[in-house]
Design a protein around this motif. Structure first.
Motif, PDB file in Angstrom:
ATOM      1  N   ASP A   1       0.816  -1.222   0.000  1.00  0.00           N
ATOM      2  CA  ASP A   1       0.000   0.000   0.000  1.00  0.00           C
ATOM      3  C   ASP A   1       0.846   1.267   0.000  1.00  0.00           C
ATOM      4  O   ASP A   1       0.296   2.378   0.090  1.00  0.00           O
ATOM      5  N   LYS A   2       2.182   1.098  -0.061  1.00  0.00           N
ATOM      6  CA  LYS A   2       3.109   2.237  -0.089  1.00  0.00           C
ATOM      7  C   LYS A   2       2.917   3.154   1.115  1.00  0.00           C
ATOM      8  O   LYS A   2       3.008   4.375   1.018  1.00  0.00           O
ATOM      9  N   TYR A   3       2.640   2.527   2.263  1.00  0.00           N
ATOM     10  CA  TYR A   3       2.505   3.288   3.500  1.00  0.00           C
ATOM     11  C   TYR A   3       3.874   3.508   4.142  1.00  0.00           C
ATOM     12  O   TYR A   3       4.098   4.510   4.814  1.00  0.00           O
ATOM     13  N   VAL A   4       4.783   2.556   3.924  1.00  0.00           N
ATOM     14  CA  VAL A   4       6.146   2.675   4.446  1.00  0.00           C
ATOM     15  C   VAL A   4       7.127   2.606   3.289  1.00  0.00           C
ATOM     16  O   VAL A   4       6.800   2.135   2.195  1.00  0.00           O
ATOM     17  N   ASN A   5       8.320   3.096   3.542  1.00  0.00           N
ATOM     18  CA  ASN A   5       9.392   3.024   2.549  1.00  0.00           C
ATOM     19  C   ASN A   5       9.792   1.569   2.354  1.00  0.00           C
ATOM     20  O   ASN A   5      10.244   0.910   3.293  1.00  0.00           O
ATOM     21  N   GLY A   6       9.594   1.059   1.144  1.00  0.00           N
ATOM     22  CA  GLY A   6       9.820  -0.359   0.874  1.00  0.00           C
ATOM     23  C   GLY A   6      11.252  -0.782   1.135  1.00  0.00           C
ATOM     24  O   GLY A   6      11.503  -1.831   1.746  1.00  0.00           O
ATOM     25  N   LYS A   7      12.220   0.049   0.722  1.00  0.00           N
ATOM     26  CA  LYS A   7      13.629  -0.305   0.900  1.00  0.00           C
ATOM     27  C   LYS A   7      13.991  -0.343   2.377  1.00  0.00           C
ATOM     28  O   LYS A   7      14.627  -1.299   2.842  1.00  0.00           O
ATOM     29  N   SER A   8      13.585   0.671   3.131  1.00  0.00           N
ATOM     30  CA  SER A   8      13.896   0.713   4.569  1.00  0.00           C
ATOM     31  C   SER A   8      13.229  -0.439   5.308  1.00  0.00           C
ATOM     32  O   SER A   8      13.819  -1.049   6.202  1.00  0.00           O
ATOM     33  N   ALA A   9      11.979  -0.758   4.927  1.00  0.00           N
ATOM     34  CA  ALA A   9      11.256  -1.850   5.574  1.00  0.00           C
ATOM     35  C   ALA A   9      11.941  -3.194   5.313  1.00  0.00           C
ATOM     36  O   ALA A   9      12.079  -4.022   6.222  1.00  0.00           O
ATOM     37  N   LEU A  10      12.378  -3.406   4.080  1.00  0.00           N
ATOM     38  CA  LEU A  10      13.052  -4.662   3.750  1.00  0.00           C
ATOM     39  C   LEU A  10      14.411  -4.769   4.434  1.00  0.00           C
ATOM     40  O   LEU A  10      14.820  -5.861   4.849  1.00  0.00           O
ATOM     41  N   ILE A  11      15.117  -3.638   4.557  1.00  0.00           N
ATOM     42  CA  ILE A  11      16.395  -3.644   5.265  1.00  0.00           C
ATOM     43  C   ILE A  11      16.180  -4.010   6.735  1.00  0.00           C
ATOM     44  O   ILE A  11      16.906  -4.833   7.307  1.00  0.00           O
ATOM     45  N   LEU A  12      15.158  -3.402   7.345  1.00  0.00           N
ATOM     46  CA  LEU A  12      14.866  -3.695   8.745  1.00  0.00           C
ATOM     47  C   LEU A  12      14.454  -5.151   8.926  1.00  0.00           C
ATOM     48  O   LEU A  12      14.882  -5.812   9.881  1.00  0.00           O
ATOM     49  N   PHE A  13      13.660  -5.674   8.002  1.00  0.00           N
ATOM     50  CA  PHE A  13      13.248  -7.069   8.109  1.00  0.00           C
ATOM     51  C   PHE A  13      14.436  -8.002   7.861  1.00  0.00           C
ATOM     52  O   PHE A  13      14.502  -9.086   8.460  1.00  0.00           O
ATOM     53  N   SER A  14      15.377  -7.585   7.014  1.00  0.00           N
ATOM     54  CA  SER A  14      16.582  -8.395   6.817  1.00  0.00           C
ATOM     55  C   SER A  14      17.420  -8.431   8.092  1.00  0.00           C
ATOM     56  O   SER A  14      18.055  -9.450   8.396  1.00  0.00           O
ATOM     57  N   PHE A  15      17.420  -7.333   8.869  1.00  0.00           N
ATOM     58  CA  PHE A  15      18.077  -7.344  10.170  1.00  0.00           C
ATOM     59  C   PHE A  15      17.424  -8.387  11.080  1.00  0.00           C
ATOM     60  O   PHE A  15      18.101  -9.115  11.809  1.00  0.00           O
ATOM     61  N   TYR A  16      16.093  -8.433  11.026  1.00  0.00           N
ATOM     62  CA  TYR A  16      15.343  -9.389  11.839  1.00  0.00           C
ATOM     63  C   TYR A  16      15.693 -10.829  11.446  1.00  0.00           C
ATOM     64  O   TYR A  16      15.928 -11.683  12.310  1.00  0.00           O
ATOM     65  N   VAL A  17      15.755 -11.102  10.164  1.00  0.00           N
ATOM     66  CA  VAL A  17      16.100 -12.443   9.682  1.00  0.00           C
ATOM     67  C   VAL A  17      17.521 -12.816  10.104  1.00  0.00           C
ATOM     68  O   VAL A  17      17.798 -13.970  10.466  1.00  0.00           O
ATOM     69  N   THR A  18      18.424 -11.844  10.076  1.00  0.00           N
ATOM     70  CA  THR A  18      19.803 -12.090  10.499  1.00  0.00           C
ATOM     71  C   THR A  18      19.857 -12.518  11.963  1.00  0.00           C
ATOM     72  O   THR A  18      20.594 -13.443  12.325  1.00  0.00           O
ATOM     73  N   VAL A  19      19.075 -11.855  12.811  1.00  0.00           N
ATOM     74  CA  VAL A  19      19.031 -12.210  14.229  1.00  0.00           C
ATOM     75  C   VAL A  19      18.514 -13.637  14.409  1.00  0.00           C
ATOM     76  O   VAL A  19      19.049 -14.417  15.211  1.00  0.00           O
ATOM     77  N   LEU A  20      17.471 -13.997  13.650  1.00  0.00           N
ATOM     78  CA  LEU A  20      16.943 -15.365  13.731  1.00  0.00           C
ATOM     79  C   LEU A  20      17.984 -16.380  13.288  1.00  0.00           C
ATOM     80  O   LEU A  20      18.106 -17.463  13.894  1.00  0.00           O
ATOM     81  N   PHE A  21      18.733 -16.062  12.241  1.00  0.00           N
ATOM     82  CA  PHE A  21      19.784 -16.957  11.766  1.00  0.00           C
ATOM     83  C   PHE A  21      20.852 -17.170  12.836  1.00  0.00           C
ATOM     84  O   PHE A  21      21.285 -18.298  13.091  1.00  0.00           O
TER      85      PHE A  21
END
Length: 270
Positions: free
Chosen positions: A216-236
């Motif tokens: 819905d383009k409510y958040v910056n897609g690039k920043s959101a994906l970077i933040l979620f990649s940080f989350y995935v890194t922590v899980l790894f």
């Protein structure tokens, strides 16, 4: 090798931030040092963690809105780990506060650029390391990762660099006498146990919030994906240390507090 084996390097730089703040406030307010120690981290946590989460949401949103950042700040109360670690006055908890701040400053630099933002982000990494080695090491990993993503390198080179950066945490743990065993990483029982720990209602809400927010383009897609990649890194890193390493100096589950903080804005979106 002798320094690391006797933990003298850690003793020189670690845990100094909480001790210094405790003594500083004890001298300033003339309060018994016991009560300063007991109240310091819970008080700082209750003030700064919601404020940092609020700022994190502001960096993600494309439209100026107070509702989403405010909801993100309130959503920190939904995560048991963010409540439990904020209730104990230990260096690890204080380190998490500075880590959250360093992550937000890093994201701000990646979004806005500027040498000053980069320097402040690096300074936050240094302060986090002085507070506790574990969040300090994660702050360093994310700082290096952010610099790699921010550079205009080829995709293959970025992927290789990011994988090498992810290996920094287990490599440092090796010098603490940690043993590595790949057998546990591929056991079905461990995979199911990991799945039951991670896939919760909050995780589903966070994943839904990520998809809806970007679509819905409510958040910056690039920043959101970077933040979620940080989350995935922590899980790894958690899976690797929980099921692939023994004789850990710190509990592997501690790092999930970091992952929960990264998930907060997506839960607010969901």
């Amino acid at each position: 090798d002798w320094l690391t084996s006797h933990f003298l390097i850690e003793g020189i730089i670690a845990y100094r931030a909480q001790f210094a703040l405790t003594i500083f406030f004890e001298r300033m307010f003339s309060v018994d040092i016991y009560w300063v120690h007991m109240v310091l981290v819970p008080l700082l946590w209750s003030i700064f963690v919601p404020c940092i989460a609020y700022k994190l949401a502001e960096l993600l949103t494309l439209k100026r809105s107070r509702a989403f950042p405010l909801l993100t700040a309130l959503s920190t109360c939904l995560f048991p780990s963010l409540i439990l670690w904020g209730a104990v006055s230990v260096p690890n908890s204080l380190g998490f506060i500075f880590f959250f701040l360093s992550a937000v400053l890093l994201l701000k630099w990646m979004k806005s650029g500027g040498k000053w933002n980069w320097f402040v982000s690096l300074l936050a990494v240094g302060v986090t390391s002085l507070t506790h080695p574990q969040p300090g090491l994660f702050a360093l990993v994310l700082f290096i990762w952010g610099n790699i993503i921010h550079r205009s390198w080829r995709t293959v080179l970025k992927i290789v660099s990011l994988l090498l950066t992810c290996s920094l945490y287990p490599v440092v743990l090796y010098f603490y006498g940690v043993s590595f065993s790949a057998e546990g990483l591929f056991l079905l029982d461990n995979l199911l146990s990991f799945q039951s720990e991670i896939i919760t209602v909050l995780f589903v809400l966070g994943l839904l919030g990520l998809i809806l927010g970007v679509r819905d383009k409510y958040v910056n897609g690039k920043s959101a994906l970077i933040l979620f990649s940080f989350y995935v890194t922590v899980l790894f890193e958690y899976y690797l240390t929980e099921f692939g390493m023994t004789n850990m100096p710190y509990g592997p589950a501690r790092v999930l507090v970091i992952g929960d903080f990264f998930l907060v804005p997506f839960v607010a979106l969901g």
